[in-house]
Design a protein around this motif. Structure first.
Motif, PDB file in Angstrom:
ATOM      1  N   LEU A   1       0.491  -1.603   0.107  1.00 33.10           N
ATOM      2  CA  LEU A   1       0.068  -0.046  -0.193  1.00 33.10           C
ATOM      3  C   LEU A   1       0.967   0.983  -0.145  1.00 33.10           C
ATOM      4  N   ILE A   2       1.737   0.967   0.566  1.00 32.71           N
ATOM      5  CA  ILE A   2       2.629   1.928   0.447  1.00 32.71           C
ATOM      6  C   ILE A   2       3.588   2.486  -0.385  1.00 32.71           C
ATOM      7  N   ASP A   3       3.797   1.410  -1.119  1.00 25.39           N
ATOM      8  CA  ASP A   3       4.622   1.707  -2.857  1.00 25.39           C
ATOM      9  C   ASP A   3       3.504   1.753  -3.685  1.00 25.39           C
ATOM     10  N   GLU A   4       2.361   2.147  -3.698  1.00 27.11           N
ATOM     11  CA  GLU A   4       0.420   2.324  -4.537  1.00 27.11           C
ATOM     12  C   GLU A   4       0.623   3.793  -3.750  1.00 27.11           C
ATOM     13  N   LYS A   5       1.033   4.584  -3.435  1.00 31.40           N
ATOM     14  CA  LYS A   5       0.876   5.201  -2.984  1.00 31.40           C
ATOM     15  C   LYS A   5       1.402   6.583  -3.394  1.00 31.40           C
ATOM     16  N   ALA A   6       3.191   6.073  -3.123  1.00 30.63           N
ATOM     17  CA  ALA A   6       3.859   6.758  -3.410  1.00 30.63           C
ATOM     18  C   ALA A   6       4.086   7.271  -5.119  1.00 30.63           C
ATOM     19  N   GLN A   7       3.661   5.575  -5.603  1.00 26.83           N
ATOM     20  CA  GLN A   7       3.165   5.010  -7.220  1.00 26.83           C
ATOM     21  C   GLN A   7       2.714   6.775  -7.553  1.00 26.83           C
ATOM     22  N   GLU A   8       1.804   6.141  -7.157  1.00 32.53           N
ATOM     23  CA  GLU A   8       0.499   7.277  -6.963  1.00 32.53           C
ATOM     24  C   GLU A   8       0.836   8.712  -7.102  1.00 32.53           C
ATOM     25  N   LEU A   9       1.688   9.244  -6.046  1.00 32.57           N
ATOM     26  CA  LEU A   9       2.170  10.967  -5.941  1.00 32.57           C
ATOM     27  C   LEU A   9       3.410  10.845  -7.500  1.00 32.57           C
ATOM     28  N   LYS A  10       3.577  10.396  -7.264  1.00 29.77           N
ATOM     29  CA  LYS A  10       5.308  10.107  -8.035  1.00 29.77           C
ATOM     30  C   LYS A  10       4.387  10.418  -9.909  1.00 29.77           C
ATOM     31  N   MET A  11       3.181   9.284  -9.712  1.00 30.69           N
ATOM     32  CA  MET A  11       2.311   9.723 -11.223  1.00 30.69           C
ATOM     33  C   MET A  11       1.537  11.350 -10.777  1.00 30.69           C
ATOM     34  N   THR A  12       1.215  11.551 -10.114  1.00 28.90           N
ATOM     35  CA  THR A  12       0.291  13.015  -9.840  1.00 28.90           C
ATOM     36  C   THR A  12       1.511  14.108  -9.530  1.00 28.90           C
ATOM     37  N   ASN A  13       2.519  14.037  -9.564  1.00 32.03           N
ATOM     38  CA  ASN A  13       3.805  15.048  -9.843  1.00 32.03           C
ATOM     39  C   ASN A  13       4.408  15.134 -10.817  1.00 32.03           C
TER      40      ASN A  13
END
Length: 84
Positions: free
Chosen positions: A70-82
């Motif tokens: 879940l942490i990795d998915e959230k980080a990936q999601e934030l990376k994509m939005t940035n």
């Protein structure tokens, strides 16, 4: 030996459980649902008591794997939005 009934050497026969047996088993379980549930509960409880520490360790590891995923998915999601 009849070549038609001889299985090929590379073919693995997993079960001789026929469709009729499968249907009969499902019918019996549906008809005797309380017996089925009681048996499952007894088995689960006995298995838990027998392997309590192993099961707890497995549950703990799965919890941490899920948390990390879940942490990795959230980080990936934030990376994509940035990036956008």
């Amino acid at each position: 030996m009849n070549p038609e009934t001889t299985p090929e050497p590379n073919v693995i026969v997993k079960s001789s459980y026929t469709e009729a047996q499968k249907r009969a088993n499902q019918k019996w379980r549906a008809k005797n649902i309380e017996k089925t549930r009681e048996y499952a509960r007894k088995y689960a409880k006995k298995n838990y008591e027998k392997n309590k520490e192993i099961l707890r360790e497995k549950a703990r590891l799965n919890y941490h794997k899920k948390k990390q995923r879940l942490i990795d998915e959230k980080a990936q999601e934030l990376k994509m939005t940035n990036q956008t």
